[in-house]
Enzyme design. Structure first.
Site, PDB file in Angstrom:
ATOM      1  N   PRO A  94       0.817  -1.220   0.000  1.00  0.00           N
ATOM      2  CA  PRO A  94       0.000   0.000   0.000  1.00  0.00           C
ATOM      3  C   PRO A  94       0.850   1.270   0.000  1.00  0.00           C
ATOM      4  CG  PRO A  94      -0.683  -1.504   1.764  1.00  0.00           C
ATOM      5  CD  PRO A  94       0.605  -2.022   1.224  1.00  0.00           C
ATOM      6  N   GLU A 122       0.695  -7.104   8.390  1.00  0.00           N
ATOM      7  CA  GLU A 122       0.901  -5.667   8.552  1.00  0.00           C
ATOM      8  C   GLU A 122       2.010  -5.152   7.661  1.00  0.00           C
ATOM      9  OE1 GLU A 122      -1.229  -3.472  10.132  1.00  0.00           O
ATOM     10  OE2 GLU A 122      -2.276  -5.363   9.857  1.00  0.00           O
ATOM     11  N   ARG A 160       0.181  -8.208 -21.503  1.00  0.00           N
ATOM     12  CA  ARG A 160      -0.541  -7.871 -22.730  1.00  0.00           C
ATOM     13  C   ARG A 160       0.168  -6.792 -23.548  1.00  0.00           C
ATOM     14  NH1 ARG A 160      -3.857  -4.121 -22.853  1.00  0.00           N
ATOM     15  NH2 ARG A 160      -5.488  -5.228 -23.960  1.00  0.00           N
ATOM     16  N   ASP A 175      -6.207   0.633 -27.154  1.00  0.00           N
ATOM     17  CA  ASP A 175      -6.863   0.508 -25.853  1.00  0.00           C
ATOM     18  C   ASP A 175      -7.356   1.834 -25.317  1.00  0.00           C
ATOM     19  OD1 ASP A 175      -6.441  -2.141 -25.824  1.00  0.00           O
ATOM     20  OD2 ASP A 175      -4.780  -2.098 -24.400  1.00  0.00           O
TER      21      ASP A 175
HETATM   22  C1  9D3 Z   1      -5.191  -1.983   7.356  1.00  0.00           C
HETATM   23  C2  9D3 Z   1      -3.760  -2.277   7.618  1.00  0.00           C
HETATM   24  N1  9D3 Z   1      -2.956  -1.148   7.155  1.00  0.00           N
HETATM   25  C3  9D3 Z   1      -2.671  -0.222   8.221  1.00  0.00           C
HETATM   26  C4  9D3 Z   1      -1.959  -0.767   9.365  1.00  0.00           C
HETATM   27  C5  9D3 Z   1      -1.716  -1.628   6.543  1.00  0.00           C
HETATM   28  C6  9D3 Z   1      -1.870  -2.606   5.463  1.00  0.00           C
HETATM   29  C7  9D3 Z   1      -0.928  -3.610   5.337  1.00  0.00           C
HETATM   30  C8  9D3 Z   1      -1.052  -4.548   4.345  1.00  0.00           C
HETATM   31  C9  9D3 Z   1      -2.891  -2.540   4.546  1.00  0.00           C
HETATM   32  C10 9D3 Z   1      -3.009  -3.493   3.539  1.00  0.00           C
HETATM   33  C11 9D3 Z   1      -2.094  -4.488   3.452  1.00  0.00           C
HETATM   34  C12 9D3 Z   1      -2.193  -5.505   2.383  1.00  0.00           C
HETATM   35  N2  9D3 Z   1      -2.181  -4.861   1.066  1.00  0.00           N
HETATM   36  C13 9D3 Z   1      -1.186  -5.036   0.188  1.00  0.00           C
HETATM   37  O1  9D3 Z   1      -0.266  -5.770   0.470  1.00  0.00           O
HETATM   38  C14 9D3 Z   1      -1.212  -4.333  -1.070  1.00  0.00           C
HETATM   39  C15 9D3 Z   1      -2.096  -3.331  -1.574  1.00  0.00           C
HETATM   40  C16 9D3 Z   1      -3.255  -2.693  -1.029  1.00  0.00           C
HETATM   41  O2  9D3 Z   1      -3.729  -2.982   0.077  1.00  0.00           O
HETATM   42  N3  9D3 Z   1      -3.876  -1.730  -1.779  1.00  0.00           N
HETATM   43  C17 9D3 Z   1      -3.444  -1.383  -3.012  1.00  0.00           C
HETATM   44  N4  9D3 Z   1      -2.374  -1.941  -3.565  1.00  0.00           N
HETATM   45  C18 9D3 Z   1      -1.714  -2.901  -2.849  1.00  0.00           C
HETATM   46  S1  9D3 Z   1      -0.350  -3.692  -3.362  1.00  0.00           S
HETATM   47  C19 9D3 Z   1      -0.229  -4.595  -2.000  1.00  0.00           C
END
Ligand code: 9D3
Length: 237
Positions: A94, A122, A160, A175
């Site tokens: 994220p 996490e 792709r 596209d």
């Molecule tokens: C809700 C938890 N968050 C705050 C403590 C941290 C968090 C850690 C791991 C939130 C999501 C995740 C898992 N998500 C991914 O690994 C992830 C992701 C995403 O959640 N949104 C957009 N792209 C991606 S790429 C990997």
């Protein structure tokens, strides 16, 4: 292109790469996609892949050792500077840079070997980022359970774009997004379905009129749901 996906949930990927363009690209030898269980690189007898965060807090953090071992197995080194040319190691998280069509194009052009590391829990021990990762990617501003679904998105968008991955009948250049606009509406037979008629111009119009209608509809839709795309275009041009 060679693509390797590192995950603690290899079963997640099931047959997801066995359909459509990705399947055809694999069969044509354009791409080789393999999924690896990070747990298989855990050296301890319990095959531990995660642990509690230093400093406290909820949830678990993916440990560095199995991920370093997996990268060494795939690339022959865990020295980022010593990666073979054209190697990209992507952490899906994220905290990453938002993925877009330009990001997909960059990977399609530059990556001969793409390694995708799927985060979970996490997070991932930051030393993975510091020592191994060449870029960190997010697929958008929403919370996923892990990087697996994001890895599928990245593989699909990149494969792709590889030369000859699409059939001769179509091209990535046609596209939606290639011209910065959303696509126009499409219709097929029947010309009337449950009282809903296909726009007359598509049935009776001439080629130039149809093209003009499609451009107008694309612009109208983009203005309605993706004003940001138009502002971006005007701002840069
Ligand atoms: C809700 C938890 N968050 C705050 C403590 C941290 C968090 C850690 C791991 C939130 C999501 C995740 C898992 N998500 C991914 O690994 C992830 C992701 C995403 O959640 N949104 C957009 N792209 C991606 S790429 C990997």
């Amino acid at each position: 292109m060679k693509i390797d996906v590192l995950t603690i949930f290899p079963e997640f990927f099931g047959q997801v790469f066995d359909f459509g363009i990705i399947r055809r690209a694999k069969l044509a030898g354009i791409v080789d996609v393999n999924v690896h269980d990070i747990r298989e690189f855990a050296a301890d007898k319990h095959k531990m892949v995660d642990d509690r965060p230093f400093g406290g807090g909820d949830g678990m953090v993916l440990k560095p050792e199995p991920i370093f071992a997996a990268i060494e197995s795939l690339l022959g080194t865990s020295e980022r500077a010593a990666y073979p040319a054209g190697t990209k190691v992507v952490l899906l998280s994220p905290q990453g840079k938002p993925f877009d069509q330009t990001g997909a194009e960059d990977l399609a052009e530059q990556a001969a070997h793409l390694v995708l590391i799927c985060g979970r829990y996490e997070g991932v021990d930051e030393r993975v980022n510091d020592a191994l990762v060449t870029q960190e990617i997010s697929i958008g501003d929403y919370v996923l359970s892990g990087g697996e679904a994001a890895a599928v998105v990245v593989v699909d968008a990149v494969v792709r774009l590889l030369p000859d991955a699409l059939g001769s009948e179509t091209s990535a250049g046609n596209d939606s997004f290639s011209n910065g606009l959303l696509d126009c509406p499409h219709y097929t037979r029947p010309a009337e379905f449950r009282g809903m008629k296909v726009p007359d111009i598509l049935l009776n119009g001439h080629h130039a009129e149809i093209e003009k209608w499609r451009r107008e509809k694309a612009l109208e839709k983009t203005r309605l749901v993706r004003k940001d795309l138009l502002e971006g275009e005007n701002g840069e041009m």
